[in-house]
Design a protein around this motif. Structure first.
Motif, mmCIF file in Angstrom:
data_model
loop_
_atom_site.group_PDB
_atom_site.id
_atom_site.type_symbol
_atom_site.label_atom_id
_atom_site.label_comp_id
_atom_site.label_asym_id
_atom_site.label_seq_id
_atom_site.Cartn_x
_atom_site.Cartn_y
_atom_site.Cartn_z
ATOM 1 N N GLY A 75 37.314 44.175 24.488
ATOM 2 C CA GLY A 75 38.204 44.380 25.476
ATOM 3 C C GLY A 75 39.126 43.180 25.301
ATOM 4 O O GLY A 75 40.194 42.983 25.832
ATOM 5 N N ARG A 76 38.374 41.899 25.457
ATOM 6 C CA ARG A 76 39.187 40.707 25.285
ATOM 7 C C ARG A 76 39.806 40.304 24.029
ATOM 8 O O ARG A 76 40.914 39.673 23.749
ATOM 9 N N MET A 77 39.397 40.835 22.719
ATOM 10 C CA MET A 77 39.667 40.597 21.566
ATOM 11 C C MET A 77 40.809 41.702 21.058
ATOM 12 O O MET A 77 41.813 41.219 20.338
ATOM 13 N N LYS A 78 41.093 42.927 21.861
ATOM 14 C CA LYS A 78 41.952 43.790 21.379
ATOM 15 C C LYS A 78 43.203 43.307 21.510
ATOM 16 O O LYS A 78 44.043 43.584 20.616
ATOM 17 N N PRO A 79 43.800 42.637 22.655
ATOM 18 C CA PRO A 79 45.345 42.222 22.635
ATOM 19 C C PRO A 79 45.423 41.457 21.316
ATOM 20 O O PRO A 79 46.822 40.988 21.187
ATOM 21 N N LEU A 80 44.562 40.531 20.601
ATOM 22 C CA LEU A 80 45.057 39.847 19.839
ATOM 23 C C LEU A 80 45.415 40.346 18.579
ATOM 24 O O LEU A 80 46.274 39.986 17.731
#
Length: 56
Positions: free
Chosen positions: A47-52
């Motif tokens: 969830g924290r990596m997906k926006p990257l």
């Protein structure tokens, strides 16, 4: 080739070394290399990596 920054003396961007520095026979480049300790890996949730990667 040499990457020339914007300025009044020479055209900016990638230019032939001879054009900037005159007749050039040898162009030496060097690097200072130091050994360093490995960097620990931090765990991340998807969830924290997906926006990257462009996800929402």
């Amino acid at each position: 080739m040499a990457k020339i920054p914007p300025g009044p003396e020479w055209p900016e961007g990638w230019q032939n070394v001879d054009q900037v520095y005159g007749p050039t026979h040898v162009l030496g480049t060097g690097a200072v290399v130091q050994e360093c300790a490995p960097t620990p890996i931090e765990s991340r949730s998807w969830g924290r990596m997906k926006p990257l990667y462009g996800g929402r």
